[in-house]
Design a protein around this motif. Structure first.
Motif: not given
Length: 795
Positions: A394, A366, A398-401, A407-408, A403-405, A375
């Motif tokens: 993941a 993280k 799959e997660h380009r953002d 969170q994954a 924040v979402k990555l 971004s």
């Protein structure tokens, strides 16, 4: 700045023991901070009406060294006093066999004048007549003093080894209202000093060698006695147990020996006699020491990501941040990915790792993503976890953002099971990089990287699965503990792609290194980069003929990563033992195949090594226009050595660097880093390998170093392209050479024309010819006149 802050800074500077609650080590200050503290000390000191007499022991038992330390203590203590005619007044009495008033209380007008007088005080010697000195204080010490309401303080600096009675004089002095401090010097006799000082002795007896405690303790006592308020607002004084030492003579029984006692008649009379030896021993005395504890902003640990907080007062602080982070109060990361790669993080989640170890990996991942992702980051990332089996958590991209990555990562659950790293590598090679097509039928061809985070050895084989992945152009970067070095090197296939850590809680310090290693796979080779590169190989007896072959193989393998031709990259080679030999110049070969063959033909020289001679040869011979060096092209020199013969290399290497040429050095074996640094001039230009067999693992690292460095702007006149001491003159986008005695674009041809000067006299022969020509002209003119003159004129 408030008055309490100023005094706090003063105490930090003078006492050296104004501790933060968290750690003494966090109070180290740089030169600029010390200057600020010094200035604060001049503005804010202990300010009250008070008369202080320093009574300094200048006897032979103290010695000149002890006396000088006493004087240093007195000078530093005066820095903390508001010395003036109406505030603190200071006097000095020196004593040995007899006392003498060196500085009276009213003999100066400023602190600077007082310090000048103190610096003129000299050691005198003599016996230790402390009693006479204290009686002298009673009679003449406070002459010229103020009324009895002004506190009077005597600070005795002595080793306590007095000759004669001292107790009576000390008692009379204290009964007169004088506060008596005793400061031990050198190896004091503590019992005497405690009897002389005011009570309680723990508050009035200090040790000059423990400077911080002595000064701090004195101000603590003055503060608690309401003489002077020296404790900053918000701080508190604290006493703590410590020890003071002294050197004492101890009588020790060595045993009984036969000794002669006289004679009885004709027979000698003997007996057993005790034999003693006198030894010098250190004795420690438990005492109470003093310190001031102040809260500070570093107590809240404001610096993140491993940053070190350094206090600069009660309210200010600064952060020293690790590489890759900003220098703001929170060490905000400034790392970013400037490369385009697909990265799959493969985390171990086995039962052998434990849940705690797995959580450390999640925390590290993280922090890494927070530090490097934005971004617009071109890097695409994915997550996988392994134990007995593998799960893609993941997919890549799959997660380009960010924040979402992140969170994954936070949502990863601990799987447990056995640590089967080999099975995991085989699985992610086949299934981990099935990214979304760029267009309908076109997949991206970005470099693919697997970052393996592991903490325990694999229970299944790893060599074949790792080779399976690398053969399919997947770069493996391993992050593992130090004890797994061998296994992780087998997985990555290159120790330069291995990151080792001591404990999982320190992984955050490896963030910049991991980022650099990921991006390094996007910069393989140096194709298309204009460069003049000279390799310098140690071919001495210290290397040996067999190991010299390893050096040749290294140069051959490295050369294929450069585009060798006249317009892009040129390569030269110098080998050396006692003397350097040019194997081939920069402009000798225009193809990589020719360079490969020529490197293999380089001869081993033997003899003792002289790296300095080789570097001077490179500077004067290899890096010249006449030997193929091109103006306007960056240049680099790579030295490979086992460390012998480097004694004379520092100055020549500096000359090469000063000429604008980068110097890289690869040290093989146990070589001190300082030695390599003196040649390379930068840690970024140094590589250390443990053995010749490990050289091959440094090829990519060297190429990356060189290629990154030679992208800097080019100075057309550095190194100087003009030969034969010609002067290079920069023009707009070009240059020209000013030659002296030579000609040509680079002063390469000797001029046969001698310079002419109008002020020089002409040669004698030329002068004679010139005079003769003038006479001939005059004669011809006269003949011409006679021929053409008219008859009437003759008449």
């Amino acid at each position: 700045m408030s008055s309490s802050n100023r005094l706090h800074l003063l105490l930090m500077f003078l006492f050296g023991q104004v501790w933060s609650i968290s750690s003494v080590q966090e109070m180290q200050t740089d030169l600029e901070t010390i200057m600020k503290i010094n200035a604060a000390g001049e503005m804010m000191q202990c300010s009250t009406a008070m008369d202080i007499l320093f009574v300094m022991d200048s006897s032979y038992s103290v010695g000149k060294g002890g006396f000088e330390r006493s004087l240093h203590y007195v000078l530093k203590l005066c820095e903390a006093l508001d010395v003036s005619t109406d505030k603190v007044r200071v006097g000095v009495i020196l004593f040995g066999s007899t006392p003498k008033l060196e500085i009276s209380l009213d003999s100066y007008k400023s602190k600077e004048e007082l310090k000048k007088k103190m610096k003129k005080i000299h050691y005198r010697g003599g016996s230790t007549q402390t009693g006479l000195a204290l009686k002298f204080v009673l009679r003449k010490g406070f002459s010229g003093g103020r009324n009895s309401t002004v506190p009077r303080v005597v600070i005795l600096l002595s080793d306590g080894k007095s000759q004669g009675a001292v107790q009576l004089a000390a008692s009379e002095l204290k009964l007169s209202g004088v506060t008596l401090f005793a400061v031990g010097v050198r190896y004091p006799r503590w019992e005497e000093l405690r009897k002389l000082a005011s009570s309680p002795s723990d508050s009035y007896v200090f040790f000059a060698e423990h400077f911080s405690d002595a000064v701090n303790g004195l101000f603590t006592t003055l503060t608690t006695s309401s003489v002077c308020t020296a404790v900053p607002s918000g701080c508190k004084v604290e006493s703590y147990p410590c020890v003071q030492k002294t050197l004492e003579t101890v009588k020790e029984l060595q045993g009984n020996f036969m000794c002669w006692k006289g004679s009885k008649g004709y027979l000698p009379y003997t007996s057993l006699c005790p034999h003693y030896r006198y030894n010098k021993v250190y004795r420690q005395h438990p005492v109470v020491c003093h310190r001031t504890i102040c809260p500070e902003p570093c107590d809240s640990q404001p610096c993140q990501n491993g940053g070190t907080c350094i206090s600069e007062g009660l309210e200010k602080y600064r952060c020293e941040c690790p590489a890759g982070y900003g220098s703001d109060p929170n060490c905000a990361p400034i790392l970013s990915f400037d490369c385009s790669v697909d990265v799959l993080f493969l985390l171990e989640g086995s039962s052998a790792l434990t849940l705690e170890g797995f959580l450390h990996f999640k925390s590290f991942l993280k922090r890494f993503m927070q530090a490097v992702l934005s971004s617009d980051t071109p890097v695409k990332m994915g997550l996988a976890q392994y134990g007995s089996d593998v799960k893609i958590e993941a997919k890549i991209g799959e997660h380009r953002d960010p924040v979402k990555l992140i969170q994954a990562v936070e949502g990863l659950g601990y799987r447990g099971g056995q640590a089967k790293a080999g099975n995991a590598l085989h699985y992610v090679t086949r299934h981990g990089f099935q990214s979304t097509p760029v267009f309908a039928d076109i997949q991206d061809d970005l470099p693919r990287v697997v970052v393996l985070l592991t903490g325990t050895p694999s229970v299944d084989p790893v060599i074949e699965p790792a080779k399976y992945a690398r053969d399919r152009e997947i770069f493996i970067i391993g992050v593992a503990p130090e004890e797994m070095r061998a296994e992780i090197n087998n997985i990555t296939g290159n120790p330069q792609r291995t990151i080792k850590y001591q404990s999982p809680d320190r992984l955050s310090a490896k963030i910049p290194e991991l980022r650099a290693k990921i991006c390094s796979v996007d910069n393989q080779g140096c194709l298309g980069q204009a460069l003049d590169l000279v390799f310098v190989l140690d071919a001495s007896s210290g290397v040996g003929k067999d190991n010299f072959v390893h050096l040749q193989d290294f140069v051959r393998s490295t050369s294929v990563q450069f585009d060798i031709n006249r317009d892009v990259a040129q390569m030269g080679l110098v080998v050396y033992g006692r003397r350097p030999v040019t194997v081939f110049d920069l402009d000798k070969y225009d193809s990589g195949s020719a360079v490969l063959k020529a490197v293999g033909d380089a001869a081993f020289l033997g003899e003792k090594a002289s790296t300095g001679s080789a570097l001077l040869h490179v500077l004067s011979q290899s890096l010249t226009v006449g030997k193929g060096a091109r103006p306007g092209v960056n240049k680099a020199v790579v030295v490979l050595t086992d460390g012998t013969g480097l004694e004379d290399a520092a100055v020549p290497a500096q000359k090469i660097r000063d000429s604008g040429v980068s110097v890289f050095v690869i040290g093989i074996g146990d070589i001190h880093q300082e030695v390599l640094f003196r040649i390379a001039g930068s840690e970024d230009h140094m590589i250390s390998v443990p053995s010749y067999d490990d050289l091959k693992y440094s090829e990519d690292v060297l190429v990356q170093m060189v290629c990154s460095d030679v992208k800097k702007p080019v100075n057309l006149c550095s190194p100087n392209p003009c030969m034969n001491d010609g002067i290079c003159v920069l023009l707009k986008g070009s240059y020209r050479c000013e030659c002296h005695g030579w000609k040509g674009p680079h002063c390469e041809t000797r001029s046969r024309e001698k310079p002419s000067r109008g002020d020089l006299p002409k040669p004698a022969g030329l002068r004679r010819r010139q005079q003769k020509s003038e006479k001939e002209l005059l004669q011809r003119y006269r003949e011409h006149r006679r021929r053409h003159v008219s008859p009437t004129q003759h008449r």
